[in-house]
Write an enzyme that holds these catalytic residues in place. Structure first.
Site, PDB file in Angstrom:
ATOM      1  N   HIS A 292       0.823  -1.216   0.000  1.00  0.00           N
ATOM      2  CA  HIS A 292       0.000   0.000   0.000  1.00  0.00           C
ATOM      3  C   HIS A 292       0.856   1.265   0.000  1.00  0.00           C
ATOM      4  CE1 HIS A 292      -3.511  -2.510   1.886  1.00  0.00           C
ATOM      5  NE2 HIS A 292      -3.289  -2.797   0.624  1.00  0.00           N
TER       6      HIS A 292
ATOM      7  N   ASN B 117      -2.795 -12.753  15.496  1.00  0.00           N
ATOM      8  CA  ASN B 117      -3.710 -11.606  15.437  1.00  0.00           C
ATOM      9  C   ASN B 117      -4.614 -11.646  16.658  1.00  0.00           C
ATOM     10  OD1 ASN B 117      -4.612  -9.315  13.840  1.00  0.00           O
ATOM     11  ND2 ASN B 117      -6.528 -10.423  13.551  1.00  0.00           N
TER      12      ASN B 117
END
Ligand SMILES: [Zn+2]
Length: 251
Positions: free
Chosen positions: A123, A222
């Site tokens: 990104h 996570n």
């Protein structure tokens, strides 16, 4: 010795891997104080992101994009790599991890000692800017004074093109070279470690699936569950710095 069974399993997977790849998302950087824009209560739930077409089409949108950037920049600048970044960097130094693929735009993997070549940014990077036409690089600090004086969005000094942070905005094409490299690294890996990503933002989130289908082991670290937990070989749901730091042996 690690007595948590999930962490012990992650340690065994890393020990057995010959060539691992680490994939990181916002979760690793929230522990450095960088807000996750997509999370509930995150900035994008209060303020709509400005997409790429609007940026190209309207001076007003460009000004607003830069106003937000200059406003949020101090948080980015103060952020330092945390234990999770340090553990990832250590795995690269040991030769265990060939490359780090990241959805993050904060440059913290590089600040933790990795070279630009060792980090694949899907990104882009918000710590500097580029001209959209000739790709000339600009530092954020150099753009600020003129913006504050004139209120106009920065233009390229060489070609007068629009200058934008070196990130991939909504609606902007994914960077072809980075995507290809991420795919190559994913297919070359025998272990894929997904860290701090909810694995919902495609196409980036396709890489762990690709690794698994290609026969690699998949580890997910996570705090929240992800849709790939059920196919993963190891799932660790705890603080990333704590989990990776203790597995790798880094403070
Ligand atoms: Zn230019």
């Amino acid at each position: 010795m690690i007595d948590d069974p999930d962490l012990a399993a992650l340690e065994r997977l890393i020990g057995a891997a010959r060539r691992a790849v680490v994939f990181t998302g916002a979760g690793i950087s929230t522990e450095s104080g960088i807000p996750d824009f997509r999370s509930p209560g995150g900035i994008w739930t209060k303020m709509a992101p400005i997409d790429f077409d609007s940026f190209l089409a309207s001076e007003e949108a460009r000004r607003e994009t830069w106003r937000r950037k200059f406003e949020s920049d101090p948080v980015l600048r103060q952020a330092r790599p945390n234990r999770g970044h340090r553990a990832v960097a250590e795995l690269v130094r040991r030769g265990k991890v060939a490359a780090v693929i990241t959805q993050n735009i904060d440059g913290l993997h590089q600040s933790s000692g990795l070279s630009a070549e060792q980090v694949i940014e899907l990104h882009g990077n918000s710590t500097y800017a580029r001209c959209l036409d000739c790709e000339a690089r600009y530092e954020i600090d150099d753009l600020r004074p003129l913006f504050e004086q004139s209120g106009a969005a920065p233009r390229c000094r060489r070609c007068n093109g629009f200058v934008k942070t070196a990130t991939i905005a909504f609606g902007q094409p994914m960077p072809v070279a980075a995507m290809r490299r991420a795919e190559r690294e994913t297919l070359a890996a025998d272990l894929f470690i997904a860290v701090g990503s909810s694995l919902v933002v495609y196409p980036a989130a396709g890489f762990p699936e690709m690794a698994k289908e290609n026969g690699a082991a998949l580890a997910i670290v996570n705090r929240e569950p992800t849709h790939l937990d059920e196919v993963a070989d190891v799932v660790v749901r705890r603080s990333i710095g704590e989990a990776l730091g203790s597995v790798v042996g880094v403070d």
